[in-house]
Write a protein that holds these residues in place. Structure first.
Motif, mmCIF file in Angstrom:
data_model
loop_
_atom_site.group_PDB
_atom_site.id
_atom_site.type_symbol
_atom_site.label_atom_id
_atom_site.label_comp_id
_atom_site.label_asym_id
_atom_site.label_seq_id
_atom_site.Cartn_x
_atom_site.Cartn_y
_atom_site.Cartn_z
ATOM 1 N N ASP A 40 15.095 89.596 -5.951
ATOM 2 C CA ASP A 40 16.033 89.429 -6.831
ATOM 3 C C ASP A 40 16.102 87.966 -7.373
ATOM 4 O O ASP A 40 17.363 87.328 -7.737
ATOM 5 N N GLY A 41 15.340 87.430 -7.384
ATOM 6 C CA GLY A 41 15.111 86.003 -7.715
ATOM 7 C C GLY A 41 16.203 84.802 -6.986
ATOM 8 O O GLY A 41 16.487 83.699 -7.077
ATOM 9 N N GLY A 42 16.214 85.482 -5.653
ATOM 10 C CA GLY A 42 17.151 84.530 -4.660
ATOM 11 C C GLY A 42 18.546 84.520 -5.046
ATOM 12 O O GLY A 42 19.170 83.675 -4.534
ATOM 13 N N GLN A 43 18.960 85.485 -5.836
ATOM 14 C CA GLN A 43 20.379 85.336 -6.466
ATOM 15 C C GLN A 43 21.436 86.106 -5.580
ATOM 16 O O GLN A 43 22.688 86.024 -5.766
ATOM 17 N N ASP A 44 20.818 87.184 -4.905
ATOM 18 C CA ASP A 44 21.487 87.969 -3.896
ATOM 19 C C ASP A 44 22.104 87.088 -2.878
ATOM 20 O O ASP A 44 21.378 86.670 -1.850
ATOM 21 N N GLU A 45 23.495 86.497 -2.699
ATOM 22 C CA GLU A 45 23.756 85.826 -1.805
ATOM 23 C C GLU A 45 23.675 86.242 -0.426
ATOM 24 O O GLU A 45 23.520 85.717 0.565
ATOM 25 N N TRP A 46 24.003 87.611 0.002
ATOM 26 C CA TRP A 46 24.011 88.255 1.108
ATOM 27 C C TRP A 46 22.449 88.439 1.555
ATOM 28 O O TRP A 46 22.311 88.239 2.772
ATOM 29 N N LEU A 47 21.522 88.645 0.799
ATOM 30 C CA LEU A 47 20.291 88.641 1.374
ATOM 31 C C LEU A 47 19.828 87.475 1.521
ATOM 32 O O LEU A 47 18.901 87.163 2.410
ATOM 33 N N ARG A 48 20.242 86.104 1.010
ATOM 34 C CA ARG A 48 20.145 84.927 1.385
ATOM 35 C C ARG A 48 20.598 84.745 2.904
ATOM 36 O O ARG A 48 19.723 83.968 3.578
ATOM 37 N N VAL A 49 21.629 85.041 3.129
ATOM 38 C CA VAL A 49 22.377 85.173 4.580
ATOM 39 C C VAL A 49 21.250 85.745 5.517
ATOM 40 O O VAL A 49 21.042 85.258 6.501
ATOM 41 N N TRP A 50 20.925 87.103 4.951
ATOM 42 C CA TRP A 50 19.999 87.598 5.955
ATOM 43 C C TRP A 50 18.505 87.003 6.147
ATOM 44 O O TRP A 50 17.844 86.999 7.049
ATOM 45 N N SER A 51 18.209 86.404 4.932
ATOM 46 C CA SER A 51 16.980 85.407 5.043
ATOM 47 C C SER A 51 17.096 84.240 6.102
ATOM 48 O O SER A 51 16.292 83.822 6.823
#
Length: 201
Positions: free
Chosen positions: A36-47
């Motif tokens: 999602d282009g790095g725009q999903d904040e919670w996936l960023r947390v999971w990364s």
């Protein structure tokens, strides 16, 4: 088998397995970061969680190798490659997300230094010289881990004083990382020339 048995340890040991796991985990981390282009904040947390877990294996495999005599030439080469694959994915992914010339400049500098030193190490191995990570190189890895970890976290998700301070602290750590990266890179080149001359005698 350990070094105390009087024979070199096998490449198939727990320390090297953890190193390989770290390499195989890079694509998963990259997907979590860039979906999602790095725009999903919670996936960023999971990364961030994936990055921390994978970096933890660097500490664990090193401790196991030293404690149980599992240090191998494969590990000396594969371990820094695993680190560079993970941090390289992180730098490129973050540069894509932030898309700022300064971050791209830092990313290119990091990649040139990291893979340039890795290729130099391979060249040295072909000449019978193995160059393990230096203390400065290990400090660089730690600083990179903290800087990357800070940028991975979407501080805007919290939007308070603490998150603002952590963001500025991340900028400071990254500045220190760039300095240490350049200095240690130059040190590796000088050391490689010294070892090459010694091996030629």
């Amino acid at each position: 088998m350990t070094e105390t048995d009087g024979a070199p340890p096998s490449n198939l040991n727990i320390a090297n397995v953890l190193t390989v796991i770290r390499i195989l985990g890079v694509p998963l981390f990259g997907w979590l970061l860039l979906v999602d282009g790095g725009q999903d904040e919670w996936l960023r947390v999971w990364s961030w969680v994936a990055f921390v877990a994978l970096m933890a294996t660097d500490k664990i495999d090193g401790d196991l190798a030293r404690k149980h005599g599992l240090v191998t030439d494969f590990g000396k080469i594969a371990d820094p490659i695993a680190d560079k694959a993970l941090t390289g994915m992180a730098f490129v992914g973050l540069a894509i997300i932030f898309d700022h010339w300064l971050f791209w400049t830092v990313t290119i500098l990091m990649l040139v230094r990291e893979w340039g030193i890795t290729l130099m190490r391979f060249f040295m191995v072909r000449r019978g010289v193995v160059m393990p990570a230096s203390r400065g190189g290990k400090l660089k890895t730690v600083l990179q881990a903290f800087a990357i970890g800070g940028y991975l976290l979407p501080f805007e998700l919290w939007g308070n004083l603490v998150s603002d301070l952590l963001r500025w602290a991340t900028h400071g750590v990254m500045a220190g990382t760039v300095i240490v990266t350049v200095v240690t890179g130059a040190h590796y080149v000088v050391e490689a020339r010294r070892l090459a001359k010694a091996a030629a005698r």
